[in-house]
Design a protein around this motif. Structure first.
Motif, short mmCIF file in Angstrom:
data_model
loop_
_atom_site.label_atom_id
_atom_site.label_comp_id
_atom_site.label_asym_id
_atom_site.label_seq_id
_atom_site.Cartn_x
_atom_site.Cartn_y
_atom_site.Cartn_z
N TRP A 173 0.84 -1.21 0.00
CA TRP A 173 0.00 0.00 0.00
C TRP A 173 0.86 1.24 0.00
O TRP A 173 1.91 1.29 0.63
N ARG A 174 0.41 2.26 -0.70
CA ARG A 174 1.00 3.59 -0.64
C ARG A 174 -0.08 4.60 -0.98
O ARG A 174 -1.11 4.25 -1.57
N THR A 175 0.13 5.85 -0.63
CA THR A 175 -0.89 6.87 -0.86
C THR A 175 -0.94 7.26 -2.34
O THR A 175 0.07 7.19 -3.05
N HIS A 176 -2.12 7.71 -2.77
CA HIS A 176 -2.31 8.18 -4.14
C HIS A 176 -2.86 9.60 -4.21
O HIS A 176 -2.65 10.28 -5.21
N VAL A 177 -3.59 10.03 -3.19
CA VAL A 177 -4.28 11.31 -3.25
C VAL A 177 -3.42 12.37 -2.56
O VAL A 177 -3.16 12.29 -1.36
N PRO A 178 -2.96 13.40 -3.29
CA PRO A 178 -2.14 14.46 -2.68
C PRO A 178 -2.97 15.32 -1.74
O PRO A 178 -4.19 15.44 -1.88
N LEU A 179 -2.28 15.96 -0.80
CA LEU A 179 -2.96 16.78 0.21
C LEU A 179 -3.77 17.91 -0.42
O LEU A 179 -4.88 18.22 0.02
N GLU A 180 -3.22 18.54 -1.45
CA GLU A 180 -3.94 19.64 -2.09
C GLU A 180 -5.28 19.17 -2.65
O GLU A 180 -6.29 19.88 -2.54
#
Length: 205
Positions: free
Chosen positions: A184-191
């Motif tokens: 698993w890793r993130t895909h959606v940026p904070l902005e």
């Protein structure tokens, strides 16, 4: 310890009832003998943020200010660093955990520490609000001209009257275990997360 990621092996030291209850639940699960996994989820943002949350509160304050033509939104201290992770990435982590053979504790976060003030600026920018955001605790943030010495976006910090110590000034997850054991890793940026928070709030009747 400020300045570095927090691994799953770090000694838990909760500072309030909420953290104590989370730790108690974790220990019950780990001592149960069940084939179970605890996800230690860091600071969740994105659509569905309740108004009691940091950015839910800010988004609602911005919406109200724009509707009522106000020029100031008040917030608590934003000087702390947090590990913000989008709720949709959290959902994918839960799905990955449910079909994995992993057990124990796994951190779920972005793996990056971001100052809450800088994240708040992203939400303010998404809203188009041109007034000031003031902090009730350590600093007041006023619009400032871009240029040298203004490293925190279009805000100029000014001392406030009531200093309050931030109990947890630094949160940053070590997410190597999630990557290695869950894939698993993130895909959606904070902005994008904060932009979606604003869109949801702006469309509220």
């Amino acid at each position: 310890q400020a300045g570095g990621p927090i691994p799953e092996s770090a000694e838990p030291r909760p500072i309030g009832p909420y953290g104590v209850s989370k730790l108690a639940g974790t220990e019950l699960v780990l001592a149960s003998g069940l084939d179970a996994l605890v996800l230690r989820i860091f600071d969740v943002v994105g659509p569905g943020s309740p108004t009691a949350s940091l950015f839910g509160r800010l988004a609602e304050g911005l919406r109200r200010a724009l509707v009522q033509d106000e020029l100031q939104v008040r917030m608590p201290d934003l000087s702390g660093y947090r590990d913000f992770v989008d709720v949709r990435d959290v959902a994918r982590a839960i799905q990955a955990a449910a079909v994995s053979a992993a057990t124990g504790v796994i951190n779920i976060g972005s793996g990056h520490a971001v100052r809450a003030r800088e994240a708040a600026h992203l939400l303010v920018r998404a809203s188009g609000f041109e007034g000031s955001v003031t902090e009730d605790a350590r600093q007041v943030l006023l619009p400032a001209q871009a240029g040298p010495g203004h490293a925190e976006g279009p805000y100029r910090p000014v001392e406030a009257a009531r200093p309050v110590l931030e109990p947890v000034p630094w949160r940053q997850a070590d997410v190597r275990t999630a990557r290695d054991r869950l894939g698993w890793r993130t895909h959606v940026p904070l902005e994008e997360s904060l932009g979606d928070v604003w869109m949801e709030t702006a469309c509220r009747v």
